[in-house]
Design a protein around this motif. Structure first.
Motif, PDB file in Angstrom:
ATOM      1  N   ARG A 142       0.867  -1.173   0.000  1.00 53.12           N
ATOM      2  CA  ARG A 142       0.000   0.000   0.000  1.00 53.12           C
ATOM      3  C   ARG A 142       0.908   1.228   0.000  1.00 53.12           C
ATOM      4  O   ARG A 142       1.743   1.385   0.882  1.00 53.12           O
ATOM      5  CB  ARG A 142      -0.925   0.024   1.220  1.00 53.12           C
ATOM      6  N   VAL A 143       0.746   2.077  -0.995  1.00 53.07           N
ATOM      7  CA  VAL A 143       1.639   3.200  -1.224  1.00 53.07           C
ATOM      8  C   VAL A 143       0.906   4.512  -0.991  1.00 53.07           C
ATOM      9  O   VAL A 143      -0.244   4.683  -1.429  1.00 53.07           O
ATOM     10  CB  VAL A 143       2.180   3.163  -2.677  1.00 53.07           C
ATOM     11  N   ASN A 144       1.590   5.445  -0.331  1.00 47.52           N
ATOM     12  CA  ASN A 144       1.060   6.794  -0.145  1.00 47.52           C
ATOM     13  C   ASN A 144       0.875   7.421  -1.522  1.00 47.52           C
ATOM     14  O   ASN A 144       1.831   7.665  -2.239  1.00 47.52           O
ATOM     15  CB  ASN A 144       2.047   7.607   0.699  1.00 47.52           C
ATOM     16  N   GLN A 145      -0.351   7.689  -1.883  1.00 49.28           N
ATOM     17  CA  GLN A 145      -0.658   8.193  -3.226  1.00 49.28           C
ATOM     18  C   GLN A 145      -0.221   9.637  -3.436  1.00 49.28           C
ATOM     19  O   GLN A 145      -0.200  10.119  -4.565  1.00 49.28           O
ATOM     20  CB  GLN A 145      -2.141   8.058  -3.517  1.00 49.28           C
ATOM     21  N   LYS A 182       3.993   9.965  -8.571  1.00 50.25           N
ATOM     22  CA  LYS A 182       3.061   9.887  -9.698  1.00 50.25           C
ATOM     23  C   LYS A 182       3.406   8.699 -10.589  1.00 50.25           C
ATOM     24  O   LYS A 182       2.908   8.577 -11.691  1.00 50.25           O
ATOM     25  CB  LYS A 182       3.104  11.179 -10.505  1.00 50.25           C
ATOM     26  N   VAL A 214       1.825   2.476 -10.827  1.00 56.52           N
ATOM     27  CA  VAL A 214       1.890   1.595  -9.657  1.00 56.52           C
ATOM     28  C   VAL A 214       2.676   0.305  -9.931  1.00 56.52           C
ATOM     29  O   VAL A 214       3.396  -0.182  -9.062  1.00 56.52           O
ATOM     30  CB  VAL A 214       0.469   1.332  -9.096  1.00 56.52           C
ATOM     31  N   GLU A 243      -1.633  -1.149  -4.291  1.00 54.00           N
ATOM     32  CA  GLU A 243      -2.613  -0.086  -4.487  1.00 54.00           C
ATOM     33  C   GLU A 243      -2.083   1.217  -3.927  1.00 54.00           C
ATOM     34  O   GLU A 243      -1.321   1.221  -2.965  1.00 54.00           O
ATOM     35  CB  GLU A 243      -3.918  -0.391  -3.737  1.00 54.00           C
ATOM     36  N   TYR A 244      -2.520   2.316  -4.527  1.00 53.00           N
ATOM     37  CA  TYR A 244      -2.324   3.625  -3.934  1.00 53.00           C
ATOM     38  C   TYR A 244      -3.429   3.835  -2.915  1.00 53.00           C
ATOM     39  O   TYR A 244      -4.575   3.470  -3.141  1.00 53.00           O
ATOM     40  CB  TYR A 244      -2.405   4.725  -4.990  1.00 53.00           C
ATOM     41  N   GLU A 245      -3.064   4.424  -1.772  1.00 54.57           N
ATOM     42  CA  GLU A 245      -4.038   4.736  -0.732  1.00 54.57           C
ATOM     43  C   GLU A 245      -3.748   6.115  -0.174  1.00 54.57           C
ATOM     44  O   GLU A 245      -2.643   6.635  -0.307  1.00 54.57           O
ATOM     45  CB  GLU A 245      -3.952   3.730   0.429  1.00 54.57           C
ATOM     46  N   THR A 299       4.344   4.022   3.279  1.00 59.32           N
ATOM     47  CA  THR A 299       4.204   2.848   2.418  1.00 59.32           C
ATOM     48  C   THR A 299       4.316   1.642   3.330  1.00 59.32           C
ATOM     49  O   THR A 299       5.206   1.584   4.175  1.00 59.32           O
ATOM     50  CB  THR A 299       5.309   2.812   1.348  1.00 59.32           C
TER      51      THR A 299
END
Length: 119
Positions: free
Chosen positions: A62-65, A69, A72, A101-103, A108
């Motif tokens: 899970r990645v800090n969106q 940019k 993914v 996923e970006y969240e 992260t």
């Protein structure tokens, strides 16, 4: 119960697109940015290493969106390579799947779920 390990970082993920460059006479080499990122995560993740996941495993990322940019899918390989480099897993060829996923989050987080027991 399957083996599991968790890693978290505030570091900005690096895209595979920024990890290598072509150098005349040498071919593809790691960029200075990628080398610095690897060293930072190795230091951070070694402190979080509790046990090695042996055999087949799945990554959940899970990645800090808000910090990147990058596409993914270009974040998977650099993260996987760092996990191998610290001994969290023995070979990224044993990865059987990835859920990324970006969240909307501050960090992260990476979970490694093995199909067997932890070593």
């Amino acid at each position: 119960m399957p083996a599991q390990a968790t890693y978290t970082t505030q570091a900005k993920p690096i895209s595979l697109n920024n990890a290598y460059k072509n150098v005349k006479g040498r071919g593809r080499v790691k960029t200075a940015e990628y080398k610095a990122w690897i060293m930072a995560l190795q230091y951070e993740f070694k402190g979080q290493l509790k046990h090695k996941i042996e055999g087949p495993y799945k990554l959940i990322i899970r990645v800090n969106q808000h910090v990147t940019k990058a596409d993914v899918d270009n974040l998977i390989k650099p993260i996987s390579d760092v996990l191998v480099s610290i001994g969290a897993t023995d070979d990224d060829r044993k990865m059987r799947g990835v859920d990324i996923e970006y969240e909307d989050r501050e960090d992260t987080i990476i979970w490694i779920t093995g199909y067997g027991r932890a070593a």
